[in-house]
Design a protein around this motif. Sequence first.
Motif, PDB file in Angstrom:
ATOM      1  N   TYR A   1       4.763   6.144  -7.560  1.00  0.00           N
ATOM      2  CA  TYR A   1       3.352   6.175  -7.164  1.00  0.00           C
ATOM      3  C   TYR A   1       3.238   6.717  -5.746  1.00  0.00           C
ATOM      4  N   ARG A   2       2.190   7.484  -5.493  1.00  0.00           N
ATOM      5  CA  ARG A   2       1.921   7.967  -4.154  1.00  0.00           C
ATOM      6  C   ARG A   2       1.344   6.827  -3.316  1.00  0.00           C
ATOM      7  N   PRO A   3       1.410   6.902  -1.990  1.00  0.00           N
ATOM      8  CA  PRO A   3       0.870   5.825  -1.135  1.00  0.00           C
ATOM      9  C   PRO A   3      -0.620   5.620  -1.350  1.00  0.00           C
ATOM     10  N   GLY A   4      -1.065   4.379  -1.131  1.00  0.00           N
ATOM     11  CA  GLY A   4      -2.462   4.022  -1.366  1.00  0.00           C
ATOM     12  C   GLY A   4      -3.450   4.815  -0.542  1.00  0.00           C
TER      13      GLY A   4
ATOM     14  N   TYR B   1       0.823  -1.210   0.000  1.00  0.00           N
ATOM     15  CA  TYR B   1       0.000   0.000   0.000  1.00  0.00           C
ATOM     16  C   TYR B   1       0.856   1.259   0.000  1.00  0.00           C
ATOM     17  N   GLN B   2       2.103   1.146   0.427  1.00  0.00           N
ATOM     18  CA  GLN B   2       3.009   2.291   0.384  1.00  0.00           C
ATOM     19  C   GLN B   2       3.571   2.499  -1.017  1.00  0.00           C
ATOM     20  N   LYS B   3       3.316   1.544  -1.919  1.00  0.00           N
ATOM     21  CA  LYS B   3       3.877   1.597  -3.270  1.00  0.00           C
ATOM     22  C   LYS B   3       2.817   1.898  -4.325  1.00  0.00           C
ATOM     23  N   GLY B   4       1.678   2.450  -3.888  1.00  0.00           N
ATOM     24  CA  GLY B   4       0.660   2.865  -4.839  1.00  0.00           C
ATOM     25  C   GLY B   4      -0.457   1.875  -5.072  1.00  0.00           C
ATOM     26  N   TYR B   5      -0.410   0.721  -4.406  1.00  0.00           N
ATOM     27  CA  TYR B   5      -1.497  -0.245  -4.540  1.00  0.00           C
ATOM     28  C   TYR B   5      -2.647   0.168  -3.627  1.00  0.00           C
TER      29      TYR B   5
ATOM     30  N   GLY C   1      -6.509  -0.396 -10.143  1.00  0.00           N
ATOM     31  CA  GLY C   1      -5.295  -1.115 -10.500  1.00  0.00           C
ATOM     32  C   GLY C   1      -5.510  -2.592 -10.751  1.00  0.00           C
ATOM     33  N   ARG C   2      -6.746  -3.032 -10.697  1.00  0.00           N
ATOM     34  CA  ARG C   2      -7.068  -4.447 -10.926  1.00  0.00           C
ATOM     35  C   ARG C   2      -7.529  -4.649 -12.356  1.00  0.00           C
ATOM     36  N   PHE C   3      -7.188  -5.777 -12.951  1.00  0.00           N
ATOM     37  CA  PHE C   3      -7.596  -6.070 -14.313  1.00  0.00           C
ATOM     38  C   PHE C   3      -7.749  -7.571 -14.472  1.00  0.00           C
ATOM     39  N   LYS C   4      -8.466  -7.969 -15.509  1.00  0.00           N
ATOM     40  CA  LYS C   4      -8.642  -9.391 -15.779  1.00  0.00           C
ATOM     41  C   LYS C   4      -7.380  -9.930 -16.442  1.00  0.00           C
ATOM     42  N   PRO C   5      -6.888 -11.095 -15.990  1.00  0.00           N
ATOM     43  CA  PRO C   5      -5.682 -11.668 -16.612  1.00  0.00           C
ATOM     44  C   PRO C   5      -5.958 -12.079 -18.040  1.00  0.00           C
TER      45      PRO C   5
ATOM     46  N   TYR D   1      -4.283   6.204 -10.721  1.00  0.00           N
ATOM     47  CA  TYR D   1      -4.653   7.531 -10.237  1.00  0.00           C
ATOM     48  C   TYR D   1      -3.684   8.056  -9.183  1.00  0.00           C
ATOM     49  N   LEU D   2      -2.735   7.215  -8.772  1.00  0.00           N
ATOM     50  CA  LEU D   2      -1.728   7.642  -7.804  1.00  0.00           C
ATOM     51  C   LEU D   2      -0.356   7.801  -8.449  1.00  0.00           C
TER      52      LEU D   2
END
Length: 262
Positions: free
Chosen positions: A226-229, A194-198, A242-246, A212-213
């Motif tokens: 990336y800014r923190p989550g 979460y500190q890495k933009g997730y 940040g989620r997508f279908k594989p 968006y971060l």
Amino acid sequence: MEVDINNGSQFPIQKLDLKYSNYDEVSESVHDKVNGMVELLHEVFQLYKPNEIMLSFNGGKDCTVVLHVLHTFYQANPCLQHIRIPTMYITDPDAFEEVDEFVEECEKLFNIDVIRKPGPIKKALEEICQERPHIKAVFMGCRRTDPYCENLKVMQLTDPGWPQLMRINPILDWRCRDVWQYLYLYKVPYCSLYQKGYTSIGNKKNTLPNPYLSVLDETTGAIISYRPGHELIDNDDLERAGRFKPQTTNGSATTNLNSNTK
């Protein structure tokens, strides 16, 4: 609700740097929600014995809140202090190392009984219920903004065809802001991703830092970091950006075993 959880673990606590204009207002808001959860816990323990309860944990920020509240509740009750909370963790060959490491550290920090099972979750639950037939209820970190959770109830039985367990969703109506404020107020450790933009974490094949971060180079426009989550605190609709279908393989998509990690 203060409980000392320092048992010698060297896990680094990710400190939130949230700029609040009114700390007292934040504290009051969080405490009101916590009081509601404590009332629910008292109700649950009137319905179920301690050995009939399990936690579903995937390393995400939402279920981390539930874990911390449960741990605090257990530690405050002399009849529960000795219990290692049974905690189901669905393993994933494509899991982020940071998530696996965080679960391991939580196992030490909160002294929980982690039950590691490969997915899918239905099969894992069936195995656990066979091994521990006394389990009747499972705490979860679901929120209404999660997929397929908009119509859930705080307490609701699993669907037909699944092992019959009572699903307990204590933060169902919490917003993203509520989650981060709880972690901030109680100084709760959380996964370093979460500190890495997730902002929503699945696995390596279906998750990227939230666009968006992103921080862009002023000259090239390229993403440099990336800014923190937690900076997406008031944008629940963008939480899963940040989620997508594989990608499909031979016409079928790869199943994500931790699709609701948040």
